[in-house]
Scaffold this active site. Structure first.
Site, mmCIF file in Angstrom:
data_model
loop_
_atom_site.group_PDB
_atom_site.id
_atom_site.type_symbol
_atom_site.label_atom_id
_atom_site.label_comp_id
_atom_site.label_asym_id
_atom_site.label_seq_id
_atom_site.Cartn_x
_atom_site.Cartn_y
_atom_site.Cartn_z
ATOM 1 N N CYS A 54 0.825 -1.201 0.000
ATOM 2 C CA CYS A 54 0.000 0.000 0.000
ATOM 3 C C CYS A 54 0.866 1.260 0.000
ATOM 4 C CB CYS A 54 -0.950 -0.006 1.198
ATOM 5 S SG CYS A 54 -0.137 -0.265 2.779
ATOM 6 N N HIS A 305 -1.454 1.033 7.823
ATOM 7 C CA HIS A 305 -1.897 1.086 6.429
ATOM 8 C C HIS A 305 -1.626 2.483 5.883
ATOM 9 C CE1 HIS A 305 -4.051 0.198 2.833
ATOM 10 N NE2 HIS A 305 -5.038 1.041 3.075
#
EC number: 3.4.19.12
Length: 979
Positions: A54, A305
């Site tokens: 990510c 994240h």
């Protein structure tokens, strides 16, 4: 409704509800609608997360909305792109499907063009590179892109990275004495700003540019003054790029834990940033507007994240890029929203500061991107023809795939509807009508037939057959009775067998089952009768001997015997159907059955006659015995006038005589060797007794076994021989030195006085005589000789084997002793010496009787041809038990473990980073991190010294070491590598 398991006619609740009534068409297939993957109109294409990627996606999506960079990549000539990714095969172009461009620029071209023109709403890319953290990836990618584009002829392409991202500053050092300035010019692609202790972005930039005083040991050597002088040093910004990347240093090294940690403090920043106050020259335009915010969600540096908020320069609208998901913000405003919520909230969290108009606060932003304000119209991007062709090809493939999936869904639905009607019709005709032919079929198979997820297999009824090859009555609960019409259909389509029709139920097994039931009912009546007969006293010789154990459990034994035939039938049925147990299990069961005694065998002696113990049996009447014989016709019969086994009587008398003999032997041996038995007045090699010049040796094992016999002569076997061969080598030589017998080998031998030896030779068989003799007095000390002599070769082999054992250990304990600064090391050796001093300084009456220590000096011993001799210091007993001291911790290690792995254990135990650890053992420095502990001479119970260096302040160096020390597998799915 539930199915009646014991009723073969009940066909409800076996899975039919799925097929009755209307069924959703989607249940006939597991194919998702391909149109769900279409890109929405005027929307961007997301990037697939390949697992902890990510952070890569956020940078690519941010650079994608840099129109100048995207246009420059598009301007790379088609010949270059063809050389990079398009293969020529016999004059025909063949484009690789997933990666049309292999180079850095080519991959950027494909990602950017597919991001705007592709029909599919998600873009996959191939990951072959190792994992980095986010900052490292950004720097490396820009470096590779700049190097790749530098080969282009078009200056707009060749210089795009420098023009967009590259600025320049100077390290300026000014001498306080003469005022001389020295400058060191440097380019930058991003400014790394420390956020610790700051609340506003401008404060971070001010600290980055603040002056540093060079004084004391850190003075600056001035070339004009030709000497070290006090000076000041600072950074001066000379030029700024069009795109200004500000890296917020949220991830720092924690010296206490030895790991990275994240600073979750709020930093305020504005949508407009005026950099003129920070510039060296004030005559330019340095007003920047916010264009991207990169977010790391999570409280830890090793998990979380990454998300990017990026502004579209063409429309001025903000988008949130979250891998595949792209969300357009409302009102053309940046909305951080839920990204500011921590995954693990704590009580100590600070409140979010109030933000004015045009400003924002974030505790998760780790990179801010500003673009220079410009009044020029936004750039119009033109996609080259060769890239447009690639997109059209990919879109055509996507459309073909959509059509193919739709056709597959259509066919699956059609097949499902046909089967739906078929199953409904068969289920209606499944019950067998009264008086009509029928078949038995397995309930399990019927349930699988009604379960769409598992295609039915051929019908297999073999597990339900008895030994006669027919339907076993006990299997009826797992069978269902269905009509012959449906059974014919099943066997035609699926095959299998054997068919179990109306005549399949085994009559023989039903008759046997009834017989067993009748016997069980009769057994209860007979049990009451026998119980009453046992209350009657038997007179005369009309009774019979029965074992008390058999009488207590005779009803259970009779019941098991009645069930044996049925169990044997099931066992043989299992063998016939291929379900027989393996040979090992069968043999084990057979052995267990043989070990279990049958009725009245508990009073049978090993010779097959009546046992001699009357406590284990009793007399029962003739009537009771006849009742019992009906159930146990093969039981051994003993009338109450029968004599006991004559052989057992003889053995009993002999056993009593042997016990008496053993008691007499034990008493005699204890009297003769009383001091040896009580371990009193024992001689000691460490302090040779003055009253004798020779001592004898036996194995400690012989002494321990002899003591067991003397203590319990009726339970333990007498010891007949000394067995000194265990102390000798195959050549007949002694395996121990004089020194070893006073220390580590003393627990293997026992010393014997000459007077005791004479008695031992009379009481036991002596295979080998081992003697230690004090032969002469030398000026250096007393000499000792052994008979037989020491075997040097075998002694050396024994020591080598012991050393090998010490270096092949697993899960052994070692001790790490941390040496404090300016403090003498408190080693385990020191504790041992202290213990020895305490032993020596005790009053004479309190000294260890086993060693009878004296304060005499060291006496050397010399080697003589007749035997071995050694020299040792008398009066010292070293403790073999380790005593932990302050600043010491125990660790579990293995011999094949590397020194680097040990350092990581030490880091967790002492909070000392591996590069700050200086380890040593016995004065040797341990420095080879790849070497195993066994090869470094680390053995169980070793003490390793740890001296810790002062922690370094270079966070970058800390990060490098942590990357080396921590295995790569430890970063999977965690930390700065994504979620």
């Amino acid at each position: 409704r539930r199915n009646c398991r014991g009723n073969p006619n009940c066909l409800v609740g076996i899975g039919e509800h799925v097929w009755l009534g209307e069924i959703d068409e989607n249940s006939f297939h597991n194919i998702d609608d391909p149109n769900c993957e279409r890109r929405k109109k005027n929307a961007f294409v997301g990037l697939t997360n390949l697992g902890a990627t990510c952070y890569v996606n956020t940078f690519l999506q941010m650079w994608f909305l840099n129109l100048e960079l995207r246009q420059a990549l598009y301007l790379c000539p088609s010949e270059y792109a063809a050389r990079e990714g398009i293969l020529k095969d016999k004059g025909k172009e063949v484009v690789t499907a997933d990666q049309p461009h292999r180079g850095t620029a080519g991959r950027g071209q494909s990602l950017f063009v597919f991001g705007t023109e592709q029909s599919k709403g998600e873009l996959g890319w191939e990951r072959k590179a190792p994992r980095w953290d986010a900052q490292e990836f950004s720097k490396l990618f820009m470096s590779l892109l700049e190097d790749t584009l530098s080969k282009q002829k078009n200056p707009d392409v060749r210089n795009i990275v420098q023009k967009q991202f590259c600025g320049e500053y100077a390290y300026v050092t000014v001498c306080n004495q003469c005022g001389r300035e020295s400058k060191l010019m440097s380019k930058f692609y991003e400014l790394e700003l420390n956020i610790q202790g700051h609340k506003q972005l401008t404060d971070c930039i001010t600290e980055f540019l603040k002056e540093e005083k060079l004084e004391g040991d850190n003075r600056y050597f001035c070339e004009t003054c030709q000497s070290k002088q006090n000076a000041t040093r600072k950074i001066r910004l000379l030029s700024l790029p069009c795109t200004l990347n500000l890296q917020l240093m949220r991830f720092v090294f924690d010296r206490q834990t030895g790991h990275k940690k994240k600073l979750n403090t709020y930093i305020g920043f504005s949508e407009l940033l005026d950099m003129e106050p920070f510039m060296e020259q004030k005559n330019g335009v340095y007003v920047y507007e916010l264009s991207a915010v990169l977010i790391h969600r999570g409280v830890s540096a090793y998990s979380g994240h990454y998300i990017a908020h990026v502004k579209d320069p063409q429309t001025g609208e903000w988008y949130k890029f979250n891998d595949e998901d792209i969300e357009k913000m409302e009102g053309k405003k940046l909305q951080l929203g839920i990204e500011e919520d921590l995954a693990e909230p704590s009580k100590s969290q600070t409140r979010k500061p109030k933000c004015g108009k045009g400003t924002h606060c974030s505790r998760n932003a780790y990179m801010l991107v500003y673009r220079l304000q410009s009044r020029e119209k936004s750039l119009t991007i033109e996609v080259p023809a060769f890239l447009q062709e690639l997109v059209e090809r990919d879109n055509c493939k996507f459309e073909e795939w959509c059509n193919e999936m739709a056709e597959m869904r259509k066919q699956s639905v059609a097949r499902g509807k046909i089967k739906h009607e078929e199953v409904k019709e068969l289920y209606k005709r499944l019950p067998a009508e009264a008086g009509s032919p029928y078949d038995f079929i397995s309930l399990e198979w019927l349930q699988k037939w009604l379960d769409e997820s598992t295609p039915p297999k051929p019908i297999d009824n073999t597990a339900c057959l008895c030994s006669h090859g027919k339907l076993h009555p006990d299997k009826i609960p797992i069978m269902k009775r269905i009509s012959e019409y449906v059974a014919d259909f099943f066997y035609r389509r699926y095959g299998g067998g054997p068919r179990l029709n109306v005549k399949a139920l085994c009559k023989d097994c039903v008759v046997e089952r009834c017989r067993i039931l009748r016997l069980k009912n009769q057994l209860n009546e007979d049990y009451k009768t026998v119980t009453n007969l046992l209350k009657v006293t038997v007179k005369g010789n009309d009774g019979f001997w029965v074992g008390k154990t058999s009488l207590r459990s005779w009803r259970q034994m009779a019941l098991e015997q009645l069930n044996e035939q049925d169990e044997d039938a099931e066992h043989s049925n299992g063998k016939m159907n291929g379900n027989a147990q393996n040979k090992d299990e069968s043999n084990e069961e057979k052995r267990e059955e043989e070990e279990e005694l049958n009725f009245n065998e508990d009073i049978v002696c090993p010779h097959g006659d009546l046992c001699i113990s009357e406590n284990d049996r009793r007399v029962v009447s003739k009537e009771a015995w006849e009742k019992l014989k009906q159930y146990f016709p093969k039981a051994p019969e003993f009338p109450n006038n029968k004599e006991c086994c004559s052989q057992c009587k003889i053995l009993e008398r002999e056993g009593e005589e042997n016990e008496a003999l053993h008691k007499m032997m034990a008493s005699e041996q204890k009297t003769s060797l009383q001091n040896l038995f009580h371990d009193k007045c024992r001689p000691c090699l460490g302090s040779w007794p003055q009253e004798t010049d020779e001592l004898y040796i036996v194995s400690q094992f012989f002494v321990e076994e002899w003591r067991k016999f003397v203590r319990r002569p009726t339970r333990c076997s007498p010891v007949s021989s000394v067995g000194n061969s265990v102390l000798l080598c195959p050549h007949g030589g002694l395996m121990f030195t004089y020194a070893s017998m006073t220390k580590e080998d003393s627990k293997l031998i026992a010393l014997i006085w000459p007077s005791e030896w004479e008695r031992i030779q009379k009481l036991f068989v002596v295979d080998h005589v081992i003697k230690i003799t004090r032969t002469q007095a030398a000026p250096e000390g007393t000499a000792y000789a052994s008979e037989p002599q020491l075997c040097p070769e075998c002694r050396e082999g024994l020591l080598c084997q012991q050393q090998r054992d010490l270096r092949e250990y697993t899960q052994a304990t070692i001790y790490i002793h941390k040496v404090m600064k300016d403090a003498a090391p408190e080693l385990n050796v020191s504790s041992s010496e202290a213990e020895e001093e305490r032993e020596e300084n005790k009053p004479e009456g309190e000294q260890d009787p086993d060693f009878n220590q004296t304060n005499g000096g060291a006496k050397r011993q010399k080697i003589s041809p007749q035997g071995y001799v050694t020299y040792q210091k008398q009066g010292i007993r070293r403790s073999t038990r380790h005593r932990k001291v302050r600043g010491e911790k125990a660790l579990l290690v293995s011999a094949n473990q590397t020194l680097k792995e040990l350092k990581i254990q030490i880091m967790h135990a002492f909070s000392v980073a591996p590069f700050d650890q200086n380890l040593s053992i016995d004065g040797r420095i341990l420095s080879d991190d790849t070497a195993t502990l066994g090869s470094l001479g680390v053995i169980p119970e070793s003490v390793i010294l740890l001296k810790a260096d002062e922690p370094i302040a270079d966070y970058a160096a800390m990060d490098d070491v942590m990357q080396v020390c921590m295995p790569e597998e430890g970063f999977k799915g965690t930390g700065l590598l994504g979620h």
